[in-house]
Design a protein around this motif. Sequence first.
Motif, PDB file in Angstrom:
ATOM      1  N   UNK A 215      10.555  52.936  49.179  1.00  7.94           N
ATOM      2  CA  UNK A 215      10.563  54.327  49.589  1.00  7.94           C
ATOM      3  C   UNK A 215       9.175  54.813  49.933  1.00  7.94           C
ATOM      4  N   UNK A 216       9.138  55.850  50.776  1.00  8.68           N
ATOM      5  CA  UNK A 216       7.867  56.474  51.130  1.00  8.68           C
ATOM      6  C   UNK A 216       7.547  57.498  50.057  1.00  8.68           C
ATOM      7  N   UNK A 217       6.266  57.646  49.718  1.00 12.23           N
ATOM      8  CA  UNK A 217       5.886  58.589  48.662  1.00 12.23           C
ATOM      9  C   UNK A 217       5.449  59.928  49.229  1.00 12.23           C
ATOM     10  N   UNK A 218       5.788  60.985  48.483  1.00 14.17           N
ATOM     11  CA  UNK A 218       5.216  62.283  48.789  1.00 14.17           C
ATOM     12  C   UNK A 218       4.200  62.567  47.703  1.00 14.17           C
ATOM     13  N   UNK A 219       2.942  62.695  48.080  1.00 12.79           N
ATOM     14  CA  UNK A 219       1.958  63.055  47.057  1.00 12.79           C
ATOM     15  C   UNK A 219       1.550  64.503  47.280  1.00 12.79           C
ATOM     16  N   UNK A 220       1.297  65.180  46.166  1.00  8.78           N
ATOM     17  CA  UNK A 220       1.101  66.623  46.209  1.00  8.78           C
ATOM     18  C   UNK A 220      -0.243  66.960  45.586  1.00  8.78           C
ATOM     19  N   UNK A 221      -1.034  67.731  46.304  1.00  5.03           N
ATOM     20  CA  UNK A 221      -2.327  68.152  45.741  1.00  5.03           C
ATOM     21  C   UNK A 221      -2.094  69.025  44.516  1.00  5.03           C
ATOM     22  N   UNK A 222      -2.888  68.752  43.493  1.00  2.54           N
ATOM     23  CA  UNK A 222      -2.763  69.545  42.267  1.00  2.54           C
ATOM     24  C   UNK A 222      -1.582  69.122  41.413  1.00  2.54           C
ATOM     25  N   UNK A 223      -0.944  68.016  41.773  1.00  2.00           N
ATOM     26  CA  UNK A 223       0.194  67.553  40.973  1.00  2.00           C
ATOM     27  C   UNK A 223       0.012  66.078  40.663  1.00  2.00           C
ATOM     28  N   UNK A 224      -0.750  65.750  39.602  1.00  2.00           N
ATOM     29  CA  UNK A 224      -1.080  64.346  39.294  1.00  2.00           C
ATOM     30  C   UNK A 224       0.164  63.483  39.113  1.00  2.00           C
ATOM     31  N   UNK A 225       1.290  64.114  38.747  1.00  2.00           N
ATOM     32  CA  UNK A 225       2.489  63.314  38.554  1.00  2.00           C
ATOM     33  C   UNK A 225       3.002  62.704  39.849  1.00  2.00           C
ATOM     34  N   UNK A 226       2.521  63.214  40.987  1.00  2.00           N
ATOM     35  CA  UNK A 226       2.968  62.616  42.248  1.00  2.00           C
ATOM     36  C   UNK A 226       2.296  61.259  42.469  1.00  2.00           C
ATOM     37  N   UNK A 227       1.391  60.853  41.530  1.00  2.00           N
ATOM     38  CA  UNK A 227       0.741  59.541  41.630  1.00  2.00           C
ATOM     39  C   UNK A 227       1.394  58.518  40.707  1.00  2.00           C
ATOM     40  N   UNK A 228       2.471  58.903  40.051  1.00  2.00           N
ATOM     41  CA  UNK A 228       3.062  58.017  39.044  1.00  2.00           C
ATOM     42  C   UNK A 228       4.303  57.313  39.588  1.00  2.00           C
ATOM     43  N   UNK A 229       4.444  56.055  39.162  1.00  2.00           N
ATOM     44  CA  UNK A 229       5.583  55.227  39.585  1.00  2.00           C
ATOM     45  C   UNK A 229       5.797  55.313  41.087  1.00  2.00           C
ATOM     46  N   UNK A 230       4.729  55.144  41.814  1.00  2.00           N
ATOM     47  CA  UNK A 230       4.821  55.240  43.279  1.00  2.00           C
ATOM     48  C   UNK A 230       5.749  54.148  43.822  1.00  2.00           C
ATOM     49  N   UNK A 231       6.489  54.513  44.824  1.00  2.00           N
ATOM     50  CA  UNK A 231       7.400  53.554  45.459  1.00  2.00           C
ATOM     51  C   UNK A 231       6.597  52.555  46.302  1.00  2.00           C
ATOM     52  N   UNK A 232       7.117  51.336  46.395  1.00  2.00           N
ATOM     53  CA  UNK A 232       6.489  50.347  47.272  1.00  2.00           C
ATOM     54  C   UNK A 232       7.569  49.544  47.974  1.00  2.00           C
ATOM     55  N   UNK A 233       7.278  49.198  49.226  1.00  2.00           N
ATOM     56  CA  UNK A 233       8.155  48.288  49.958  1.00  2.00           C
ATOM     57  C   UNK A 233       7.648  46.882  49.751  1.00  2.00           C
ATOM     58  N   UNK A 234       8.489  46.007  49.250  1.00  2.00           N
ATOM     59  CA  UNK A 234       8.091  44.612  49.096  1.00  2.00           C
ATOM     60  C   UNK A 234       8.235  43.923  50.466  1.00  2.00           C
TER      61      UNK A 234
END
Lengths: 607, 77, 529
Positions: free
Chosen positions: A571-590
């Motif tokens: 999956x593609x990740x949505x990262x959000x400024x000011x929201x450190x949790x958007x850096x956790x368990x990031x999705x990856x395409x193998x």
Amino acid sequence: MSAKKWLIAFFGCVLFVLLLIAGLNFFVDPFGVFGDRFMQWYSFDFTNNPRAAKTAYLDINSEQYDSYLIGCSSTSSFPIDSLNEYTGANFFNLFSYGADTYDMYATAMYVLDNYNPKNILLNLSIMNTYYYDYESDPLTDSLHAKVDGSSLLSFYLRFLFANPQYAFAKLSDLREDTYLPQTFDVFNEESGAYDKSVRDVESIGNMDEYLSAYPVFTDYPKAGYALKEADRCLEAVREIVERCERDGVTLTVVFSPLYYEHAEYFDADATRDFLARLADITGFWDFSYSSVSFDSRYFYDATHFRNSVGEMALSRIYGGEFYVPDDFGFYVTAENAEEYLSGYRTAETPDTGEYTAEVPILTYHHIAEGASSTVTSPEAFESHLSALIDAGYTPVFLSELRNYVLYGDPLPEKPVVITFDDGYLSNYEQALPILEKYGAKATIFVIGVSFGSDTYKDTGNAITPHFGLDEAQAMLSSGLIEFGSHTYDLHQWPPFEEGDARENLALRDGESESDYISMLRNDLEQFDSEIWSVLGGNSGIFSYPYGEVTTEAAVVLSESGYDVTVSTQPGVNTIVRGLPQSLLSLNRFTVDGSMTDADILSLIEGN
Amino acid sequence: MNMDKILEIIRELVPGTDVAADTLLIEDEIIDSFDLVALVGELSDAFDVQIGVESVTPENFETPSAIASLIERLREG
Amino acid sequence: MSFVSLRFLALLAASLALCFLLPKKVRWIALLAASVIFYAMAGAELLVYLASATLSTFLAGLVIDRLNRRRAAAAADAKAKGLQVTEINTAFTRKKRAAAAAALLLNFGILAALKYLDPFLGAVEYVSRIFGGVDIPRFTLALPLGISFYTFQSASYVIDLLREKYPASRNILKYALFVSYFPQITQGPIGRYDRLSPQFENLPGFNADALRNGIQLAVWGLFKKIVIADRAAVIADNVFAGYDGYGGVIILFGVFVYGIQLYCDFSGGIDMARGISEMFGVELAENFRRPYLATSLADYWRRWHITLGEWMREYVFYSITFSRRFGRFSKKLRTNLGGRAGKVLPTALVTFVVFFLIGLWHGGSSKYIAFGLWNGVIITFSQLMAAPYAAVRARLKISDSSKLLYAFRLLRTLLLVTLGRYFTRADNLSLALGMLSQTFAHPGVSALSASSFLSLGLGGWDMGVLALGSAVVTIAGVYEERNHDLRAAICRARPVLQIAIMLAIILAVVFLGFYRSGYIPSEFIYKAF
């Protein structure tokens, strides 16, 4: 038995039963009002009655603190560590959930009377204009008699003869207590704030997923509130302000961040009027209505902003480095109030593109001839890379995502992250030259135990060779490679293991929580001492073996300084400024070695 | 004479019973509570007296002669 | 003020101490003071009502008493002169009745205005709406504490004087104690002046036996009230709140449990009142005699709320049935109808009136008419059927002392009583009838399981406590029904056993009663914050 003897026996029995109850309540102390000297389980006590238990806790521990946060439950979200760092003080969060204005006022006065504080951070919520002193449960919601000045005798009697079920519950909950907070111990006793360790490691990104996890935001309860207690609220603030001035206490008044729908329940003109009057009494920081208010991901629920929003607010107040949106936080004074308030609550729904980014991440393993889910040929890899660049993508480090989220640093228009798991020598020998050719960055996740090794630990079986210190340093100095941890030895290969193999971080059957947590900690420490110590320190980046995530692991990783973690969920990740949790368990395409360039592009572009 | 009239009233109320001046009306279950209510009504009418609640006791209605003396008392105060 | 409160406990202890310390002649003052304080705690302004009832009936009593004495003197005079006394009596009776009527009208008028005006206006409004009429202004006044009880009690005093049962009280304060005596004012039993006032005159002071007996009775009452009744109430409230989701068997069960609640709550309260009074050495009238062991509905009404039943019999039933007018009316019916029906029907009509009044006692609503009808019809029917029923028994050779017959009668009565409770507890008549029809039309036996009983608001643990508590009360009742004195038996038991029983009841009252509610599990404490 004569009637007289019967009477003596009867009153004896009554006395016995009363003593039994009083003894139970005193020793188990489920509300912490007697200091909880025997069990010392303050996080439980705070949960049962934050007001009384925190007062009693301070009685014993006041010398650890010199400054206090006061307010209702949203006050919990101003992170104590940052606050202490900014101010050099030792704060205790004296907030209580459901605190009305009287609770806030009485608590502030109590602290001023008794503890000679250096700083007070007073967090006003809009609800303080609505509730002044509403009726509450005498056991779970009451203030300590020392705070509200009621009879100490009746206060202690009330808790001495409180329903023994509370004491029984405390005893039985003790057996159920876990490392993670549960409904019966939601506080962190040292800071006095909520223990949000679990909520703060939830992976958050995509808005649709967030709304389906927290439907309260899609169906926000409609209610109308009047600012009916505004006068009494202002009077309480005035008294606190005057008292702090007299005592030389640094008072910071904050009008707390609100979710826009919640804010809009209150009439805009009445709110403006309230804020203008507040500015006449004291300067204060207004965070109530800004672009942050419109994004539900910044809120735990409709009435509580996240710790990271508290972090933004502190960053604004104390000039920190943490990301703050431009329109978030304004210091309102009597002088500038009129001008500021003329634009109050006129903000419109912001463009999410300004503070969020869509980032795909690709996972490679071994670069060698052949094609499988873990092997990609150098030719294919190069072809993938050039196709990405041709399509406008810029490979970035995971740490750049972190800088985007935490500090608001910019990202290229179409960022993509290339990662390699396991740390094969081929990453150095085959991939690095290709990366250098294109000037592309990549993140490599090293397994500590196989670092620099071509045989399996202990059993000596031959394995695909892994790069070691020399290669790693060379890669670092290329400036195109950063490293992350793929655990020290929790990614074992069962055929080569003698005992039970630990392939990933999943909890084993029958494994106790404390064993599991200490096992994780040991592994992280070993990685620290053997790998990070020679690779320039902990990068804070981590890849879950086989993408297996547990809540306990997420909490332990966060405590150990890992703030960017990746899984194997596509999956593609949505990262959000000011929201450190958007850096956790990031999705990856193998990436499978057989994939074509077109496959890769359609993968990350979702078509 | 009072007694004759009393006996007549009782016989009318409970037909087919042989009642004499010293018949135990309540103990021998000659009259039940419903009859008693009727009896009180008939007696007040026949003798023009007010038989109040306080006078309706088992003793006063034990036998026809007890009833006769009750009526006597009520008439003379 | 509830008996179950610290403030009441303090008042009780203080008045007991005062009563024990004061000399015999003035001990009653301690009780009067406690009664006034008790009443004032419920709302000092409500004392006005109590005072007006006391004063009006006291004065009426004095007037009637004077007329009584003058009548006796005049009658004696006439008798000496050999004149008829009937006319003299009639003349005085008219005056006495006028005085009594004034006092009774005033007091029952106040009672009716406070208790029944609002439901009455509601009914008027309902009717007027049908005809498109105007809205009727409604108002509710605060109901003075125990108004039904002190009104009935002081009324009995006036009527007793009318009947020349005893001389009137000459001391308004002592009389005020009779009207306001605090153990009984909130829920009875309804006392009589000739039984209570001599006891107030002769308070024994400290008496260990009386104190022990009083405590035992009061604690027993407390047990019934807060351990059993408060639990049963959860089920009853649930079933009566909305019966739609329940099968007939569950509804019947719920109403039966409501019966347990009502009995334990009411008799528990009475036991507490009698126990508290006994501590002072004042014996109050019995109000319950194991009503659930009644063998007929009529028998039940002789065992349930006895003092109200007796009051009704004495002052309503007899007043009507022994009046001249009723005598003539019943004679007419008798001659026209003839037979047993002609004999039973007149009294049956009065029975209806009495049950309607008993219904009305509970509150003004149309459902009480149905309640009165229900009881009246069944009691009348059983009176009519007594003879044929006995004949059937004789033919079947069923002995009147057969145990099976006894059991049948108990169950039948229990069922009839339970069915009657549909009317008294349901919010209105149509709901009661709906529940009744649901009970029999859709018993839902097939859907029955243990969980259907556990879905009524009480968990397994509380259900067990309710069952066990009810069993204890039943066993105690059966033991006493066999003419045993339970209290005496307990007092004869070995000290260890006595202390064990004592401790068990205290623990039950404290842990299963006082601390039953008011506990909020942690997941609810923190919820929504």
